[in-house]
Design a protein around this motif. Structure first.
Motif, PDB file in Angstrom:
ATOM      1  N   ILE A 101       0.834  -1.203   0.000  1.00 31.14           N
ATOM      2  CA  ILE A 101       0.000   0.000   0.000  1.00 31.14           C
ATOM      3  C   ILE A 101       0.867   1.251   0.000  1.00 31.14           C
ATOM      4  N   TYR A 102       1.861   1.250   0.870  1.00 35.13           N
ATOM      5  CA  TYR A 102       2.736   2.416   1.022  1.00 35.13           C
ATOM      6  C   TYR A 102       3.458   2.740  -0.285  1.00 35.13           C
ATOM      7  N   PHE A 103       4.091   1.752  -0.884  1.00 39.20           N
ATOM      8  CA  PHE A 103       4.890   2.017  -2.075  1.00 39.20           C
ATOM      9  C   PHE A 103       4.033   2.305  -3.306  1.00 39.20           C
ATOM     10  N   VAL A 104       2.871   1.681  -3.419  1.00 38.59           N
ATOM     11  CA  VAL A 104       1.967   2.004  -4.531  1.00 38.59           C
ATOM     12  C   VAL A 104       1.540   3.468  -4.439  1.00 38.59           C
ATOM     13  N   ILE A 153       5.645  10.760  -0.179  1.00 35.04           N
ATOM     14  CA  ILE A 153       6.010   9.937   0.976  1.00 35.04           C
ATOM     15  C   ILE A 153       5.138  10.276   2.175  1.00 35.04           C
ATOM     16  N   LEU A 154       4.901  11.564   2.389  1.00 31.84           N
ATOM     17  CA  LEU A 154       4.072  11.995   3.520  1.00 31.84           C
ATOM     18  C   LEU A 154       2.649  11.468   3.382  1.00 31.84           C
ATOM     19  N   ASP A 155       2.088  11.552   2.197  1.00 34.59           N
ATOM     20  CA  ASP A 155       0.740  11.052   1.950  1.00 34.59           C
ATOM     21  C   ASP A 155       0.662   9.545   2.184  1.00 34.59           C
ATOM     22  N   ALA A 156       1.625   8.804   1.640  1.00 38.53           N
ATOM     23  CA  ALA A 156       1.623   7.349   1.802  1.00 38.53           C
ATOM     24  C   ALA A 156       1.791   6.961   3.269  1.00 38.53           C
ATOM     25  N   LEU A 158       0.868   8.745   5.914  1.00 37.86           N
ATOM     26  CA  LEU A 158      -0.381   9.042   6.628  1.00 37.86           C
ATOM     27  C   LEU A 158      -1.408   7.939   6.415  1.00 37.86           C
ATOM     28  N   HIS A 159      -1.572   7.517   5.151  1.00 41.18           N
ATOM     29  CA  HIS A 159      -2.527   6.448   4.845  1.00 41.18           C
ATOM     30  C   HIS A 159      -2.139   5.151   5.553  1.00 41.18           C
ATOM     31  N   SER A 160      -0.869   4.813   5.527  1.00 35.32           N
ATOM     32  CA  SER A 160      -0.404   3.563   6.131  1.00 35.32           C
ATOM     33  C   SER A 160      -0.609   3.567   7.636  1.00 35.32           C
ATOM     34  N   LEU A 161      -0.309   4.685   8.278  1.00 39.25           N
ATOM     35  CA  LEU A 161      -0.488   4.787   9.725  1.00 39.25           C
ATOM     36  C   LEU A 161      -1.967   4.721  10.106  1.00 39.25           C
ATOM     37  N   MET A 162      -2.833   5.300   9.268  1.00 34.45           N
ATOM     38  CA  MET A 162      -4.261   5.260   9.552  1.00 34.45           C
ATOM     39  C   MET A 162      -4.820   3.846   9.360  1.00 34.45           C
ATOM     40  N   VAL A 163      -4.280   3.092   8.407  1.00 39.74           N
ATOM     41  CA  VAL A 163      -4.702   1.694   8.232  1.00 39.74           C
ATOM     42  C   VAL A 163      -4.334   0.880   9.465  1.00 39.74           C
ATOM     43  N   LEU A 164      -3.196   1.204  10.075  1.00 33.93           N
ATOM     44  CA  LEU A 164      -2.765   0.503  11.289  1.00 33.93           C
ATOM     45  C   LEU A 164      -3.761   0.645  12.426  1.00 33.93           C
ATOM     46  N   GLN A 165      -4.560   1.711  12.401  1.00 37.79           N
ATOM     47  CA  GLN A 165      -5.515   1.967  13.471  1.00 37.79           C
ATOM     48  C   GLN A 165      -6.820   1.196  13.302  1.00 37.79           C
ATOM     49  N   LEU A 166      -6.998   0.548  12.157  1.00 39.28           N
ATOM     50  CA  LEU A 166      -8.264  -0.121  11.859  1.00 39.28           C
ATOM     51  C   LEU A 166      -8.306  -1.531  12.447  1.00 39.28           C
ATOM     52  N   THR A 167      -9.510  -1.972  12.772  1.00 37.94           N
ATOM     53  CA  THR A 167      -9.736  -3.379  13.108  1.00 37.94           C
ATOM     54  C   THR A 167     -10.446  -4.018  11.927  1.00 37.94           C
ATOM     55  N   PHE A 168     -10.165  -5.298  11.694  1.00 42.29           N
ATOM     56  CA  PHE A 168     -10.661  -5.959  10.497  1.00 42.29           C
ATOM     57  C   PHE A 168     -11.585  -7.118  10.833  1.00 42.29           C
ATOM     58  N   CYS A 169     -12.511  -7.355   9.922  1.00 44.37           N
ATOM     59  CA  CYS A 169     -13.464  -8.444  10.073  1.00 44.37           C
ATOM     60  C   CYS A 169     -12.827  -9.764   9.643  1.00 44.37           C
ATOM     61  N   LEU A 176      -8.703  -7.398  -5.491  1.00 39.21           N
ATOM     62  CA  LEU A 176      -7.724  -6.921  -6.460  1.00 39.21           C
ATOM     63  C   LEU A 176      -6.536  -7.876  -6.461  1.00 39.21           C
ATOM     64  N   PHE A 177      -5.639  -7.698  -7.433  1.00 38.61           N
ATOM     65  CA  PHE A 177      -4.451  -8.536  -7.512  1.00 38.61           C
ATOM     66  C   PHE A 177      -3.301  -7.982  -6.675  1.00 38.61           C
ATOM     67  N   PHE A 178      -3.516  -6.823  -6.047  1.00 33.64           N
ATOM     68  CA  PHE A 178      -2.508  -6.234  -5.182  1.00 33.64           C
ATOM     69  C   PHE A 178      -3.227  -5.452  -4.080  1.00 33.64           C
ATOM     70  N   CYS A 179      -2.507  -5.127  -3.012  1.00 32.93           N
ATOM     71  CA  CYS A 179      -3.104  -4.388  -1.895  1.00 32.93           C
ATOM     72  C   CYS A 179      -3.269  -2.925  -2.277  1.00 32.93           C
ATOM     73  N   GLU A 180      -4.497  -2.465  -2.252  1.00 35.47           N
ATOM     74  CA  GLU A 180      -4.814  -1.080  -2.586  1.00 35.47           C
ATOM     75  C   GLU A 180      -5.574  -0.491  -1.413  1.00 35.47           C
ATOM     76  N   VAL A 181      -5.203   0.718  -1.009  1.00 31.35           N
ATOM     77  CA  VAL A 181      -5.662   1.263   0.262  1.00 31.35           C
ATOM     78  C   VAL A 181      -7.181   1.342   0.360  1.00 31.35           C
ATOM     79  N   VAL A 182      -7.876   1.713  -0.697  1.00 28.36           N
ATOM     80  CA  VAL A 182      -9.333   1.847  -0.640  1.00 28.36           C
ATOM     81  C   VAL A 182      -9.982   0.500  -0.364  1.00 28.36           C
TER      82      VAL A 182
END
Length: 312
Positions: A101-104, A153-156, A158-169, A176-182
């Protein structure tokens, strides 16, 4: 210590490229060929720009960076897909998904910024030719690249750190064939309002602003060219912009295709295919566009091929 999430999720599952075992080898060879063409084509552009002193100009400096970004973006997405096809295992570790996610985000955002910078370069060259060397000096070009990289880099991050805060089902299938933030955010059980707000802000910054800048630049370019008395001057001015316009159309056109596809179809596989094309096709085609449509690049490539026996 690797990154942790609140639910202890260890991995996600990416969409299978094909459910037909007979097609797996064909698709593996196809995407491997696309990847190799992308890498070799962009490396050739980089080598050509570095080896020819006539190409040590702002326009080709940006092209050099664009080719490097294309290599990085393709490597981030295609290599994992090739591994999954080969091993027939669609899982990706949580840390690996977050890294992807970060590098994409970094390289997709950087590519958008570079295309806007290249449009500005053409605007200055055509509309303010006498001041071109003053405005587009090496210091300014370097600052544009560093600023674009910094905000990407700053945008990526921020998104990565916010994903870390999520809980998943329990459903951890990414369509998708790759990890995409949305798509990863959609799998979250916790409130993702802030994440979605960041997505809209990032889309405006890295999509809306560059596109508006490109449109403004080319409106000014067309207006300036039409006032030129010489037909030859008009042709030369338009020809210098042809390659860039083709690359811009391909990059944002496939991006628009992803948006339209996700909005109009309920088929996750069709959306996945279109999304993959967005991160594959422009990066593969850019070297061909610049080498076939640009007279200076064709001349430099011929000089380079005469020095390397491999090209005979």
């Amino acid at each position: 210590m690797g990154p942790r999430n609140k639910t202890g999720v260890s991995q996600f599952l990416l969409m299978e490229v094909t459910e037909d075992p007979e097609l797996q080898l064909f698709l593996f060879i196809l995407f491997l060929s696309i990847y190799l063409v992308t890498i070799l084509g962009n490396l050739l552009i980089i080598l050509t720009v570095l080896s020819d002193s006539h190409l040590h100009t702002p326009m080709y400096f940006f092209l050099y960076n664009l080719s490097f970004t294309d290599i990085c973006l393709s490597t981030t997405t295609i290599t994992k897909m090739l591994v999954n096809i080969h091993t027939q295992n669609q899982s990706i570790p949580y840390a690996g998904c977050l890294t992807q996610i970060y590098f994409v985000l970094v390289f997709a955002s950087l590519e958008s910024c570079l295309l806007a910078a290249m449009a500005y370069d053409r605007y200055v060259a055509i509309c303010h030719p006498l001041r071109y060397t003053v405005i587009m000096n090496s210091h300014i070009c370097g600052q544009l690249i560093l600023f674009s990289l910094f905000i990407s880099i700053l945008d990526a991050l921020l998104h990565s750190l916010m994903v870390l805060q999520l809980t998943f089902c329990t459903d951890l299938q990414i369509p998708l064939f790759f990890c995409e933030v949305v798509q990863v955010i959609k799998l979250a059980c916790s409130d993702a309002l802030i994440n979605n707000i960041l997505i809209y802000v990032a889309t405006s910054v890295f999509g809306g602003i560059p596109v508006c800048g490109i449109i403004f630049s080319y409106v000014q370019i067309v207006s300036s060219v039409l006032r030129m008395p010489s037909v030859g001057g008009k042709y030369k001015a338009f020809s210098t912009c042809g390659s860039h316009l083709s690359v811009v159309s391909l990059f944002y056109g496939t991006g628009l295709g992803v948006y339209i596809s996700s909005a109009l179809t309920n088929s996750s596989r069709k959306t996945a295919v279109v999304s993959m094309m967005y991160t594959v096709v422009p990066q593969m085609m850019n070297p061909f566009i610049y080498s076939l449509r640009n007279r200076d690049m064709k001349g430099a490539l011929r000089k380079l091929s005469s020095k390397i026996p491999l090209f005979f």
